[in-house]
Design an enzyme around this catalytic site. Structure first.
Site, PDB file in Angstrom:
ATOM      1  N   HIS A 202      16.083  15.280  12.852  1.00  0.00           N
ATOM      2  CA  HIS A 202      14.937  16.191  12.840  1.00  0.00           C
ATOM      3  C   HIS A 202      14.045  16.033  14.071  1.00  0.00           C
ATOM      4  CE1 HIS A 202      15.995  16.333   8.459  1.00  0.00           C
ATOM      5  NE2 HIS A 202      15.802  17.615   8.690  1.00  0.00           N
ATOM      6  N   GLU A 226      22.485  15.135  14.877  1.00  0.00           N
ATOM      7  CA  GLU A 226      21.768  16.394  15.014  1.00  0.00           C
ATOM      8  C   GLU A 226      20.312  16.181  15.399  1.00  0.00           C
ATOM      9  OE1 GLU A 226      20.427  20.020  12.011  1.00  0.00           O
ATOM     10  OE2 GLU A 226      22.344  18.989  11.684  1.00  0.00           O
ATOM     11  N   GLU A 252      18.992  24.883  15.795  1.00  0.00           N
ATOM     12  CA  GLU A 252      18.335  25.572  14.686  1.00  0.00           C
ATOM     13  C   GLU A 252      16.909  25.972  15.008  1.00  0.00           C
ATOM     14  OE1 GLU A 252      16.580  22.208  11.714  1.00  0.00           O
ATOM     15  OE2 GLU A 252      18.747  22.289  11.879  1.00  0.00           O
ATOM     16  N   HIS A 302      22.730  27.260  10.777  1.00  0.00           N
ATOM     17  CA  HIS A 302      21.697  26.581  10.000  1.00  0.00           C
ATOM     18  C   HIS A 302      21.337  27.436   8.796  1.00  0.00           C
ATOM     19  CE1 HIS A 302      17.238  25.508   9.520  1.00  0.00           C
ATOM     20  NE2 HIS A 302      17.856  24.364   9.292  1.00  0.00           N
TER      21      HIS A 302
END
Length: 392
Positions: A202, A226, A252, A302
């Site tokens: 994140h 990610e 995303e 996403h």
């Protein structure tokens, strides 16, 4: 041979757009129900993390400026008008446009009696492998999270994605890193060697910490890492990509074609993850996937939102050659998500079967279910607080 519908597409003009903001535990989802003068209605979704009311207002503004009275088939023109005339391009505007655009694809397919993927070149995939997300919030210890992973893998998913870092910041201490590594090791031990594991950071780390942590996790044989650092700086992400062996996934939070080019031009992005809503809709997602294909880069869209977004993703996946796995929250979301639509998509044995029904393949939207679950003002998931993932 079945007869074609008698509807004249040119007369299929938009007469009314009704919005619904639906509280779904940790976020609100935004839906646009679009009606036409031919009596054909479509449904779209414009969900945006923690700004549902802003998107709802933007939908009505775009309807007044560009949509009312327009043919539901004028999809390319709609996006061109929004892109050229809205001076500030943002995920709010894009998400609002996507809600309308998805509904237009739904209407167009219903008018012609064909699924959306047929209108976008035809299917190249009949079945789409999925990876599960949001399965891991029920555990607190590595062993408990490992048990949850084993249960999720038993549903047939190709992969599992999770964030083991809890409230870790830019440069976490060694104890925090050891705990995250222990969680990942417990998950790998629980699911065995054949389930793909994807770690989502994140965007929390500095590049140096991201590289060090990626190396600590190499023994778990991850499929991708990610958003190891914030996605706005493509050069910083590329630095991480060069410093680790694991695939780098991102995209995303990139909301434009030009931004995607900046990522792809680093030649360090191994999986591109556009969000169909945040880039402006299905057609824009198709174009971005084609751009990625020119770099031989696979895409995985996403998709943490509601059932209409999932249906749109499945339609786009079906006709996109470089798609290989679809994110899925379905089985770990609020149960009523499957009541919002006549045919809400749901994975079967960890895979999505592409439907043949017209439009998005969802049938009709059920406003009475949406109204029974109104906007939740406190539905907000701050990422960097203790045990944030437990709120799933």
């Amino acid at each position: 041979m079945p007869s074609l519908p008698q509807t004249d597409p040119r007369a299929c003009r938009i007469t009314k757009v009704t919005t619904y903001v639906v509280g779904m535990r940790w976020r609100n989802c935004v839906f646009a129900h679009v009606e036409t003068d031919e009596g054909i209605a479509g449904i779209g979704e414009g969900s945006l993390e923690y700004q549902p009311k802003a998107v709802e207002v933007a939908i009505h503004q775009l309807v007044a400026r560009y949509v009312a009275g327009r043919s539901a088939f004028a999809i390319e023109k709609l996006w061109h008008d929004v892109l050229r005339n809205e001076f500030m391009h943002s995920p709010i505007i894009n998400s609002a446009a996507a809600a309308i655009e998805m509904a237009m694809w739904d209407i167009a397919g219903k008018a012609l009696g064909r699924p959306t993927h047929d209108l976008l070149g035809g299917r190249v995939h009949d079945v789409l492998p999925a990876y599960a997300n949001a399965w891991y919030g029920i555990g607190t210890s590595p062993a408990e999270i490992g048990d949850a992973a084993k249960a999720a893998a038993a549903k047939g998913y190709r992969g599992l994605k999770f964030d083991p870092f809890e409230d870790a910041g830019r440069d976490p201490d060694r104890a925090s890193i050891r705990r995250a590594v222990a969680i990942v090791e417990a998950v790998r031990d629980a699911v065995g060697p054949d389930v793909d594991l994807m770690i989502d950071a994140h965007g929390r780390f500095s590049p140096g910490s991201a590289i060090a942590i990626a190396r600590d996790l190499e023994a778990a044989d991850l499929f991708w890492f990610e958003e190891p650092c914030d996605p706005e700086n493509a050069a910083a992400l590329a630095m991480v990509g060069r410093g680790m062996k694991t695939r780098l996934a991102t995209g995303e939070r990139c909301t434009s074609r030009a931004g995607m080019v900046n990522l792809l031009e680093t030649h360090e992005i191994d999986v591109l993850q556009p969000d169909i809503i945040h880039v402006g809709g299905i057609l824009e997602g198709k174009k971005i996937a084609a751009m990625a294909d020119a770099y031989y880069t696979p895409v995985s869209f996403h998709n943490p939102f509601g059932p209409v977004a999932t249906a749109a993703a499945v339609q786009l996946d079906a006709c996109t050659t470089n798609v290989f796995m679809q994110e899925s929250f379905c089985e770990y979301d609020v149960p009523f998500r499957f009541d919002l639509l006549e045919h809400a998509p749901k994975p079967e044995n960890g895979r999505y079967v592409v439907p043949d029904r017209p439009g998005l393949g969802v049938g009709e939207f059920r406003p009475e279910v949406a109204l029974a679950h109104p906007w939740e003002p406190d539905a907000f998931l701050p990422l960097f607080t203790d045990r944030w993932s437990a709120r799933f």
